[in-house]
Design an enzyme around this catalytic site. Structure first.
Site, PDB file in Angstrom:
ATOM      1  N   ILE A 130      -5.169   0.511   4.806  1.00  0.00           N
ATOM      2  CA  ILE A 130      -4.616   1.787   4.368  1.00  0.00           C
ATOM      3  C   ILE A 130      -3.491   2.283   5.274  1.00  0.00           C
ATOM      4  O   ILE A 130      -2.730   3.175   4.899  1.00  0.00           O
ATOM      5  CB  ILE A 130      -5.743   2.849   4.286  1.00  0.00           C
ATOM      6  CG1 ILE A 130      -5.405   3.934   3.254  1.00  0.00           C
ATOM      7  CG2 ILE A 130      -6.026   3.479   5.661  1.00  0.00           C
ATOM      8  CD1 ILE A 130      -6.567   4.851   2.927  1.00  0.00           C
ATOM      9  N   GLN A 188      -7.631  -2.005  -1.077  1.00  0.00           N
ATOM     10  CA  GLN A 188      -8.695  -3.001  -1.108  1.00  0.00           C
ATOM     11  C   GLN A 188      -9.710  -2.841   0.025  1.00  0.00           C
ATOM     12  O   GLN A 188     -10.910  -3.026  -0.176  1.00  0.00           O
ATOM     13  CB  GLN A 188      -8.108  -4.413  -1.076  1.00  0.00           C
ATOM     14  CG  GLN A 188      -7.556  -4.855  -2.418  1.00  0.00           C
ATOM     15  CD  GLN A 188      -7.249  -6.332  -2.459  1.00  0.00           C
ATOM     16  OE1 GLN A 188      -7.084  -6.983  -1.432  1.00  0.00           O
ATOM     17  NE2 GLN A 188      -7.170  -6.870  -3.667  1.00  0.00           N
ATOM     18  N   PHE A 189      -9.249  -2.533   1.216  1.00  0.00           N
ATOM     19  CA  PHE A 189     -10.108  -2.259   2.367  1.00  0.00           C
ATOM     20  C   PHE A 189      -9.478  -1.113   3.155  1.00  0.00           C
ATOM     21  O   PHE A 189      -8.252  -0.999   3.215  1.00  0.00           O
ATOM     22  CB  PHE A 189     -10.235  -3.483   3.294  1.00  0.00           C
ATOM     23  CG  PHE A 189     -10.979  -4.639   2.689  1.00  0.00           C
ATOM     24  CD1 PHE A 189     -12.346  -4.788   2.906  1.00  0.00           C
ATOM     25  CD2 PHE A 189     -10.324  -5.585   1.924  1.00  0.00           C
ATOM     26  CE1 PHE A 189     -13.036  -5.857   2.364  1.00  0.00           C
ATOM     27  CE2 PHE A 189     -11.002  -6.659   1.373  1.00  0.00           C
ATOM     28  CZ  PHE A 189     -12.365  -6.793   1.589  1.00  0.00           C
ATOM     29  N   HIS A 242     -11.053  -5.542   8.018  1.00  0.00           N
ATOM     30  CA  HIS A 242     -11.843  -5.379   6.810  1.00  0.00           C
ATOM     31  C   HIS A 242     -13.067  -4.485   7.036  1.00  0.00           C
ATOM     32  O   HIS A 242     -13.849  -4.280   6.116  1.00  0.00           O
ATOM     33  CB  HIS A 242     -12.321  -6.734   6.292  1.00  0.00           C
ATOM     34  CG  HIS A 242     -11.229  -7.597   5.732  1.00  0.00           C
ATOM     35  ND1 HIS A 242     -10.265  -8.159   6.525  1.00  0.00           N
ATOM     36  CD2 HIS A 242     -10.957  -7.981   4.461  1.00  0.00           C
ATOM     37  CE1 HIS A 242      -9.438  -8.876   5.764  1.00  0.00           C
ATOM     38  NE2 HIS A 242      -9.837  -8.776   4.506  1.00  0.00           N
ATOM     39  N   GLU A 300       0.809  -1.222   0.000  1.00  0.00           N
ATOM     40  CA  GLU A 300       0.000   0.000   0.000  1.00  0.00           C
ATOM     41  C   GLU A 300       0.843   1.273   0.000  1.00  0.00           C
ATOM     42  O   GLU A 300       0.508   2.255  -0.672  1.00  0.00           O
ATOM     43  CB  GLU A 300      -0.953  -0.008   1.196  1.00  0.00           C
ATOM     44  CG  GLU A 300      -2.114  -0.970   1.072  1.00  0.00           C
ATOM     45  CD  GLU A 300      -1.742  -2.422   1.344  1.00  0.00           C
ATOM     46  OE1 GLU A 300      -2.552  -3.324   1.019  1.00  0.00           O
ATOM     47  OE2 GLU A 300      -0.636  -2.657   1.881  1.00  0.00           O
TER      48      GLU A 300
END
Length: 340
Positions: free
Chosen positions: A103, A98-99, A145, A76
């Site tokens: 991050i 993606q989630f 998630h 990331e």
């Protein structure tokens, strides 16, 4: 569910529309902007061949090619760092995380570099990138998630934070974010990715950043919310109809915050509640409450209710329904404010 909007200044083309879910509207927004501006590209883990974990980029690789739809390594910090360099030199990258819970490795790149590039270079460079991330709970996902940490980014000067709650807004807000000269964190409420459909203009249009939408007009209490929590808030307001006349304001952009809309609504009702799924401590409900205190104290009739997630790590699925604000808990909070 009734819905009233006052966002009449949105730049909407008068062409054909299509019935889309929120995630389809995101995909349509990306394709529309990539067709309109060849500087726009998407990048991230599995965004190409697989079309993204939620299929938000499905088909874009075939349509635009691998120079503009880039599958990246699972890194990331590298994804966002690379995007910052692209943005500084004239491209308009849209990196996907993606989630939201993934991050954090990119946090330093976002707040230390993307958010500061304009001021650090004294205006010589801007950083027109949009970091997209599905966020929030409700889909029975494992650890990391289901985070809802929008307050992290709203706290950082130089960043805009945008959260749509409808397919129409998702496409229009995404277009406005991509066209913005500064970095935007664009959070997509995955709980409602496929929850409902809405007519969305097929042509390109924008929904202005920094402008809230009144989803339901009322006179007894103002309830401020955003993202996936807009729907249970609307449901609670409808359930209370005849007992309490609830105004629901969907903020849509958390930075910059539409303080005028917040204050205008509160002056009309004199009571307020804020609904968000993030933990209470340090959440945006506190900032909204402080804004009301500073700008409209003499109109206040009762303490402002915060109807939020709890100050615990996001739970696994057995307790997920208890953690998220649902219509009954929202109704109770509204009654507490009105009955004070």
């Amino acid at each position: 569910m009734s819905e009233t909007t006052t966002d009449t200044d949105d730049d909407v083309s008068s062409g054909e529309s299509q019935s889309l879910t929120l995630v389809q509207a995101v995909r349509d927004g990306l394709a529309t902007e990539m067709s309109r501006d060849d500087r726009v590209l998407v990048m991230g883990e599995d965004v190409g061949r697989n079309g993204g974990v939620f299929r938000a980029t499905e088909g874009l690789l075939d349509e635009f090619g691998e120079d503009r739809v880039i599958d990246t390594p699972l890194a990331e910090s590298g994804i966002v760092g690379t995007a910052i360099g692209m943005a500084a030199y004239g491209l308009r990258p849209v990196p996907e995380i993606q989630f939201m819970g993934f991050i954090y490795p990119a946090f330093d790149q976002i707040v230390s570099h993307a958010a500061r590039l304009r001021t650090r270079s004294r205006g010589e460079f801007t950083c027109p990138l949009v970091v997209r991330a599905p966020y929030g709970g409700g889909i029975r996902a494992p650890e990391h998630h289901s985070e809802s940490k929008e307050a992290f980014f709203a706290h950082e000067p130089g960043l805009k934070v945008v959260i749509p709650s409808t397919p129409h807004d998702a496409k229009g807000l995404l277009a406005a974010s991509i066209r913005d000269p500064d970095p935007v964190v664009f959070l997509e409420p995955k709980l409602i990715y496929r929850a409902f459909r809405e007519d969305v203009p097929a042509d390109d249009y924008t929904v202005p950043l920094g402008e809230a939408a009144v989803r339901r007009e009322g006179t007894d209490i103002s309830v401020f919310t955003w993202g996936a929590m807009t729907r249970p808030t609307m449901e609670a307001a409808d359930d209370l109809a005849g007992e309490i006349d609830v105004e629901v304001v969907d903020l849509r952009t958390l930075s910059p915050l539409d303080e005028d809309a917040i204050v205008e609504s509160f002056k009309k009702t004199g009571r307020a509640a804020v609904v968000h799924e993030a933990p209470k401590t340090g959440g945006l409900a506190g900032e909204i409450t402080a804004t009301i205190q500073e700008e409209a104290l003499l109109y206040q009739e009762a303490p402002i209710e915060r109807i939020t997630g709890f100050d615990v790590p996001y739970p696994l699925y057995a307790l997920e329904d208890y953690y998220l604000p649902e219509p009954e808990r929202i109704e109770d909070g509204i009654r507490d404010a009105v009955d004070f």
